[in-house]
Design a protein around this motif. Sequence first.
Motif, PDB file in Angstrom:
ATOM      1  N   ARG A 180       0.754  -1.185   0.013  1.00 52.43           N
ATOM      2  CA  ARG A 180       0.069  -0.031   0.065  1.00 52.43           C
ATOM      3  C   ARG A 180       0.855   1.253   0.137  1.00 52.43           C
ATOM      4  O   ARG A 180       0.596   2.411  -0.809  1.00 52.43           O
ATOM      5  N   ALA A 181       2.063   1.240   0.845  1.00 62.92           N
ATOM      6  CA  ALA A 181       2.835   2.474   0.903  1.00 62.92           C
ATOM      7  C   ALA A 181       3.542   2.684  -0.533  1.00 62.92           C
ATOM      8  O   ALA A 181       3.647   3.741  -0.901  1.00 62.92           O
ATOM      9  N   SER A 182       3.604   1.524  -1.177  1.00 62.02           N
ATOM     10  CA  SER A 182       4.334   1.569  -2.587  1.00 62.02           C
ATOM     11  C   SER A 182       3.491   2.466  -3.495  1.00 62.02           C
ATOM     12  O   SER A 182       4.053   3.095  -4.269  1.00 62.02           O
ATOM     13  N   ILE A 183       2.123   2.264  -3.297  1.00 62.78           N
ATOM     14  CA  ILE A 183       1.436   2.740  -4.378  1.00 62.78           C
ATOM     15  C   ILE A 183       1.347   4.383  -4.320  1.00 62.78           C
ATOM     16  O   ILE A 183       1.568   4.918  -5.200  1.00 62.78           O
ATOM     17  N   LEU A 184       1.496   4.611  -2.854  1.00 62.31           N
ATOM     18  CA  LEU A 184       1.830   6.017  -2.660  1.00 62.31           C
ATOM     19  C   LEU A 184       3.183   6.800  -3.230  1.00 62.31           C
ATOM     20  O   LEU A 184       3.328   7.761  -3.831  1.00 62.31           O
ATOM     21  N   THR A 185       4.182   5.809  -2.968  1.00 58.68           N
ATOM     22  CA  THR A 185       5.588   6.290  -3.269  1.00 58.68           C
ATOM     23  C   THR A 185       5.638   6.439  -4.793  1.00 58.68           C
ATOM     24  O   THR A 185       5.937   7.519  -5.641  1.00 58.68           O
ATOM     25  N   LYS A 186       4.833   5.374  -5.428  1.00 55.03           N
ATOM     26  CA  LYS A 186       4.901   5.523  -6.987  1.00 55.03           C
ATOM     27  C   LYS A 186       4.279   6.602  -7.525  1.00 55.03           C
ATOM     28  O   LYS A 186       4.526   7.188  -8.690  1.00 55.03           O
ATOM     29  N   ARG A 187       3.341   7.237  -6.804  1.00 56.14           N
ATOM     30  CA  ARG A 187       2.235   8.329  -7.236  1.00 56.14           C
ATOM     31  C   ARG A 187       3.210   9.551  -7.193  1.00 56.14           C
ATOM     32  O   ARG A 187       3.501  10.365  -8.184  1.00 56.14           O
ATOM     33  N   VAL A 188       3.881   9.737  -5.841  1.00 56.30           N
ATOM     34  CA  VAL A 188       4.870  10.959  -5.863  1.00 56.30           C
ATOM     35  C   VAL A 188       6.153  10.751  -6.887  1.00 56.30           C
ATOM     36  O   VAL A 188       6.730  11.812  -7.570  1.00 56.30           O
ATOM     37  N   PHE A 189       6.480   9.408  -7.173  1.00 58.70           N
ATOM     38  CA  PHE A 189       7.694   9.289  -8.033  1.00 58.70           C
ATOM     39  C   PHE A 189       7.333   9.803  -9.396  1.00 58.70           C
ATOM     40  O   PHE A 189       8.363  10.508 -10.195  1.00 58.70           O
ATOM     41  N   HIS A 190       6.254   9.840  -9.793  1.00 57.03           N
ATOM     42  CA  HIS A 190       5.808  10.598 -11.170  1.00 57.03           C
ATOM     43  C   HIS A 190       5.360  11.869 -10.863  1.00 57.03           C
ATOM     44  O   HIS A 190       4.942  12.462 -12.302  1.00 57.03           O
ATOM     45  N   GLU A 191       5.548  12.474 -10.103  1.00 58.75           N
ATOM     46  CA  GLU A 191       5.025  14.160  -9.887  1.00 58.75           C
ATOM     47  C   GLU A 191       6.526  14.798 -10.266  1.00 58.75           C
ATOM     48  O   GLU A 191       7.434  14.296  -9.798  1.00 58.75           O
ATOM     49  N   LYS A 192       6.364  15.852 -10.682  1.00 62.71           N
ATOM     50  CA  LYS A 192       7.245  16.711 -10.969  1.00 62.71           C
ATOM     51  C   LYS A 192       8.116  17.407  -9.579  1.00 62.71           C
ATOM     52  O   LYS A 192       9.102  17.299  -9.430  1.00 62.71           O
ATOM     53  N   THR A 193       6.875  17.934  -8.942  1.00 64.55           N
ATOM     54  CA  THR A 193       7.507  18.283  -7.672  1.00 64.55           C
ATOM     55  C   THR A 193       7.121  17.178  -6.509  1.00 64.55           C
ATOM     56  O   THR A 193       5.986  16.880  -6.448  1.00 64.55           O
ATOM     57  N   LYS A 194       8.235  17.020  -5.733  1.00 68.36           N
ATOM     58  CA  LYS A 194       8.013  15.922  -4.780  1.00 68.36           C
ATOM     59  C   LYS A 194       7.951  16.306  -3.018  1.00 68.36           C
ATOM     60  O   LYS A 194       8.090  15.774  -2.316  1.00 68.36           O
ATOM     61  N   GLY A 195       7.669  17.729  -3.058  1.00 68.69           N
ATOM     62  CA  GLY A 195       7.528  18.514  -1.906  1.00 68.69           C
ATOM     63  C   GLY A 195       8.935  18.124  -0.914  1.00 68.69           C
ATOM     64  O   GLY A 195       8.711  17.692   0.188  1.00 68.69           O
ATOM     65  N   THR A 196      10.037  18.214  -1.515  1.00 65.95           N
ATOM     66  CA  THR A 196      11.255  17.886  -0.744  1.00 65.95           C
ATOM     67  C   THR A 196      11.691  19.040   0.258  1.00 65.95           C
ATOM     68  O   THR A 196      11.721  20.022  -0.113  1.00 65.95           O
ATOM     69  N   VAL A 197      11.773  18.480   1.420  1.00 64.49           N
ATOM     70  CA  VAL A 197      12.626  19.296   2.328  1.00 64.49           C
ATOM     71  C   VAL A 197      13.878  18.845   2.941  1.00 64.49           C
ATOM     72  O   VAL A 197      14.024  17.517   2.742  1.00 64.49           O
ATOM     73  N   SER A 198      14.871  19.474   3.625  1.00 65.88           N
ATOM     74  CA  SER A 198      16.127  19.367   3.902  1.00 65.88           C
ATOM     75  C   SER A 198      15.924  18.953   5.623  1.00 65.88           C
ATOM     76  O   SER A 198      15.529  19.785   6.257  1.00 65.88           O
ATOM     77  N   LYS A 199      16.576  18.095   5.940  1.00 66.96           N
ATOM     78  CA  LYS A 199      16.372  17.598   7.326  1.00 66.96           C
ATOM     79  C   LYS A 199      17.677  17.969   8.066  1.00 66.96           C
ATOM     80  O   LYS A 199      18.457  18.825   7.309  1.00 66.96           O
ATOM     81  N   ASP A 200      17.550  18.069   9.352  1.00 61.39           N
ATOM     82  CA  ASP A 200      18.741  18.824  10.242  1.00 61.39           C
ATOM     83  C   ASP A 200      20.150  18.118   9.686  1.00 61.39           C
ATOM     84  O   ASP A 200      21.247  18.832   9.786  1.00 61.39           O
TER      85      ASP A 200
END
Length: 355
Positions: free
Chosen positions: A18-38
């Motif tokens: 189920r989680a992989s369905i979500l990651t695949k959706r994001v994988f195909h998006e141009k913007t992946k809402g990336t933030v940088s961690k500490d």
Amino acid sequence: MTSLYSKELEIAQLAVQRASILTKRVFHEKTKGTVSKDDASPVTIGDFGAQALIISALKHNFPHDEVVAEEEAAELRSNSALRDQIWELVRTTQLDDVAAEGLLGGAIKDAESMLDIIDKGNSKGGRVGRIWTIDPIDGTKGFLRGGQYAVCLALLEDGEVKVGTIGCPNLPVDDSAPLTADIGANATDEEGRGVLFSAVIGQGATSRPLKTGALAEGKSISMKPITEMSNASFCESVEAGHSNQSESARIAQKLGITKPSVRMDSQAKYGSIARGAGDIYLRLPTSKTYQEKIWDHAAGDLIVREAGGQVTDTKGNRLDFGVGRTLATNSGVIAAPKAVHSQVLSVVQEVLGVK
Ligand SMILES: Nc1ncnc2c1ncn2[C@@H]1O[C@H](COP(=O)(O)OS(=O)(=O)O)[C@@H](OP(=O)(O)O)[C@H]1O
Ligand SMILES: [Mg+2]
Ligand SMILES: [Mg+2]
Ligand SMILES: [Mg+2]
């Protein structure tokens, strides 16, 4: 008769699917809402969303178990736009098999509950009791770059890995597809790609196609015996900052390996050698201070060992998952078929000067 850990295995596999369905959706998006961690490493809406879905499934089925997961919700509590983006993904991702989705407990109630669920992955880990460990996206840099990535989940009991599952949306389904630089770098989840590796202690390792509903039939996998070192293939990290690539080249040369390494992100490396597509995985420390995280190795360690491999650190010790959130007592990873592991280890130690 149901076998030991059969429920844990079923839930783990479905949760990763189920989680992989979500990651695949994001994988195909141009913007992946990336933030940088500490620590300056990236995290995306895919990582947060996948972690929420997996913990929700675990808490529904095993409410008393603890969870050690990579991500935390702090950033999302002060960034409601990012939170809402993740919530939209989580709210609209489910398995397309009603019974399977029901086993995972269905949808999360609302965005606030989602943040609380993400933070339930904050266990300190340790040597006592049942602790799940989650890497919602392993190889986030690969995920962003267009390489391999993996959704990883393992159950530890009293510090030992009992169940491990790795979903690799971009790896070939075919267990015999040889490990090539192209597979390492070519990020596609088209037809023929997407595999789910699993293992239960004492019960062997399997692979099956990664589906969007009920689980596909599994096949037993095993490591390939190395008859000629000159034909062996070894894999390592893409990121030079994660594994020392000049030392690994010297080790390979001393072993008589002639092929260049296959660089691949994530625990897809463990799955690939477990099914005999590759032979050896080397991860050589790049700093004295970095401690490997348990979620980066737990599932892979069990899958390789159950497929006939041996996994140790560069000192020759088994990976110890019972000391907390990190592998604080270990240094690097050497994974190889049992029959050649000691040969590989002694060359590693010679090159690194480990006593
Ligand atoms: N300095 C250092 N040394 C060793 N390992 C580190 C280091 N920094 C980060 N990490 C962890 O590496 C995880 C990804 O490594 P991989 O082997 O998947 O791939 S690659 O290095 O990106 O090719 C990556 O996992 P994710 O954060 O889940 O992507 C990190 O936990
Ligand atoms: Mg990781
Ligand atoms: Mg990760
Ligand atoms: Mg990370």
